[in-house]
Design a protein around this motif. Structure first.
Motif, short mmCIF file in Angstrom:
data_model
loop_
_atom_site.label_atom_id
_atom_site.label_comp_id
_atom_site.label_asym_id
_atom_site.label_seq_id
_atom_site.Cartn_x
_atom_site.Cartn_y
_atom_site.Cartn_z
N ASN A 25 4.20 40.02 63.23
CA ASN A 25 3.23 38.93 63.05
C ASN A 25 1.94 39.22 63.81
O ASN A 25 0.84 38.93 63.32
N MET A 26 2.06 39.80 65.00
CA MET A 26 0.87 40.16 65.77
C MET A 26 0.01 41.16 65.01
O MET A 26 -1.21 41.03 64.95
N VAL A 27 0.67 42.16 64.42
CA VAL A 27 -0.06 43.18 63.67
C VAL A 27 -0.78 42.56 62.48
O VAL A 27 -1.97 42.82 62.24
N ARG A 28 -0.07 41.73 61.72
CA ARG A 28 -0.69 41.11 60.54
C ARG A 28 -1.87 40.22 60.94
O ARG A 28 -2.90 40.20 60.26
N GLU A 29 -1.72 39.47 62.04
CA GLU A 29 -2.81 38.61 62.50
C GLU A 29 -4.02 39.42 62.95
O GLU A 29 -5.16 39.04 62.69
N GLU A 30 -3.78 40.54 63.60
CA GLU A 30 -4.89 41.40 64.03
C GLU A 30 -5.63 41.98 62.83
O GLU A 30 -6.86 42.01 62.82
N PHE A 31 -4.88 42.44 61.84
CA PHE A 31 -5.53 42.97 60.64
C PHE A 31 -6.34 41.88 59.93
O PHE A 31 -7.47 42.12 59.49
N ALA A 32 -5.78 40.69 59.84
CA ALA A 32 -6.49 39.60 59.18
C ALA A 32 -7.78 39.26 59.92
O ALA A 32 -8.82 39.00 59.30
N ALA A 33 -7.72 39.27 61.26
CA ALA A 33 -8.91 38.96 62.06
C ALA A 33 -10.00 40.00 61.85
O ALA A 33 -11.19 39.69 61.95
N ARG A 34 -9.61 41.23 61.55
CA ARG A 34 -10.58 42.31 61.31
C ARG A 34 -11.01 42.40 59.86
O ARG A 34 -11.83 43.25 59.49
N GLY A 35 -10.45 41.53 59.03
CA GLY A 35 -10.80 41.57 57.61
C GLY A 35 -10.10 42.69 56.87
O GLY A 35 -10.57 43.13 55.82
N CYS A 36 -8.97 43.18 57.39
CA CYS A 36 -8.22 44.26 56.75
C CYS A 36 -7.15 43.68 55.83
O CYS A 36 -6.42 42.78 56.23
N ASP A 37 -7.06 44.22 54.61
CA ASP A 37 -6.03 43.79 53.67
C ASP A 37 -4.93 44.85 53.66
O ASP A 37 -5.08 45.92 53.08
N ALA A 38 -3.80 44.55 54.32
CA ALA A 38 -2.69 45.50 54.40
C ALA A 38 -1.57 45.15 53.44
O ALA A 38 -0.45 45.65 53.58
N SER A 39 -1.85 44.30 52.46
CA SER A 39 -0.80 43.84 51.55
C SER A 39 -0.24 44.96 50.68
O SER A 39 0.85 44.84 50.11
#
Length: 379
Positions: A227-241
């Protein structure tokens, strides 16, 4: 404007020898001379002692603001005097200065304790193993320190150079090209974000591992890390889906750990697995990450994190297995501290990390943690 020596002489003879605005300026000048790294004449402290009882509260407030730079012999009596001042502004400034000095002293004390412990450890090593071994240990530590600082400075200088170039382009354009301004601002935001992550990781790497241990479920630790990783990516505008993540972790699998440190270790390892699929700082190609946890022989907990990302060449893998902080090939995404932090936190629990990788095929990271109660650590 007269010198501080002349000002002290004149004010000693007549407290109103100068206008209050001039007296306030004298205090500011004296405070600058008393700042760390400056060679201050004795008249600087004498002036502050003299004007701590000035009739104008504005002058006393200037003295209160300067309390934290006073030598120890003058600090205590003036702090007591000004924190009891009848003027609320003076009293508030004095209290803030006292707190600022206390924080500074605590920080310096912690720094000294860390350095003193290193010297104590080297002294014990010399006594038990001899001067040659102690000198070798000191040389190795010094080279590690120089490498760490050098790598970090290189990364920060590279980012500073890129930001300077963007700023120069922005200045030349005069801000008249909206599209260019937006593009340059986006680049600078990315650079600042990278610097923030680098500084955060450097801070985390310097923190000593906690010895506190609690029984935790591996499944909970993994979920929090992901969850930490996904939240960090989201905060940076990264789409890791586009990267599919799956986990097989028995719910009854537990371990005695410092939760924050192990979550941080898993977070760094999972983040690396995602970034193995990165196209650039914000985009990822399709891929898969699989995490599996199991108990081994009733002695160890094994957590395996496998990805089908870019992988490492044989030379790169050799370098990665050294776990040297500050070395990274991930431009503006990895800081080079993730793996070293993970390895240090795992090692502090008596565990280990092993990395296998094939270029263009993927990487497998295997973490071993001792079953609760079997921890052996050098930390």
């Amino acid at each position: 404007m007269p010198s501080l020596d002349d000002a002290v002489a004149a004010l000693t003879a007549d407290r109103n020898a100068f206008a209050w605005t001039r007296r306030a300026q004298f205090v500011r000048d004296a405070a600058l001379l008393l700042s760390p790294g400056q060679t201050a004449p004795s008249s600087a402290s004498a002036l502050l002692r003299l004007l701590a009882g000035d009739t104008k509260w504005e002058v006393r407030k200037e003295v209160a603001d300067a309390l934290h730079v006073l030598p120890d012999s003058d600090f205590a009596p003036l702090a007591a005097q000004l924190t009891a001042d009848e003027n609320a502004f003076v009293k508030g400034s004095a209290e803030r200065a006292v707190e600022r000095r206390r924080r500074g002293q605590n920080t310096e004390a912690k720094r000294r304790r860390g350095l003193d412990k290193v010297e104590d450890d080297l002294a014990r090593l010399e006594k038990s193993q001899g001067i040659k071994i102690a000198r070798l240990a000191r040389d190795v530590a010094q080279r590690m320190y120089e490498g760490l600082v050098g790598a970090s400075v290189h990364e920060m200088r590279s980012v500073a150079t890129a930001m300077k170039s963007n700023i120069e382009q922005l200045v030349r354009s005069g801000g008249t090209d909206a599209a260019l301004t937006q593009r340059l601002a986006g680049r600078m935001t990315t650079h600042v974000g990278y610097l923030e992550r680098l500084l955060d990781d450097m801070r985390l790497y310097t923190q000593a591992p906690s010895r506190e241990r609690r029984t935790e479920r591996i499944a909970d630790l993994v979920n929090e890390a992901v969850n930490m990783v996904r939240e960090e990516f989201a905060a940076r505008g990264c789409d890791a889906s586009s990267v599919q993540f799956s986990a097989e972790v028995p719910l009854d699998l537990t371990v005695g750990v410092s939760r924050v440190q192990i979550v941080l270790a898993f977070r760094n390892l999972v983040k690396n697995a995602f970034e193995a699929h990165a196209i650039d700082a914000n985009r990822f190609r399709a891929g898969e990450i699989r995490l599996v946890a199991r108990a081994l022989r009733g002695e160890w907990i094994e957590v395996e994190i496998a990805d089908d990302g870019m992988g490492f060449s044989a030379l790169e893998l050799e370098e990665v297995r050294r776990f040297v902080p500050g070395r990274t090939s991930k431009q503006l995404s990895g800081t080079g501290f993730g793996l070293p932090i993970a390895r240090r936190n795992i090692a502090a629990h008596g565990g280990s990390i092993n990395i296998d990788s094939v270029e263009n095929e993927g990487t497998r990271v295997t973490v071993l943690l001792p079953i609760e109660g079997r921890e052996e650590t050098l930390w």
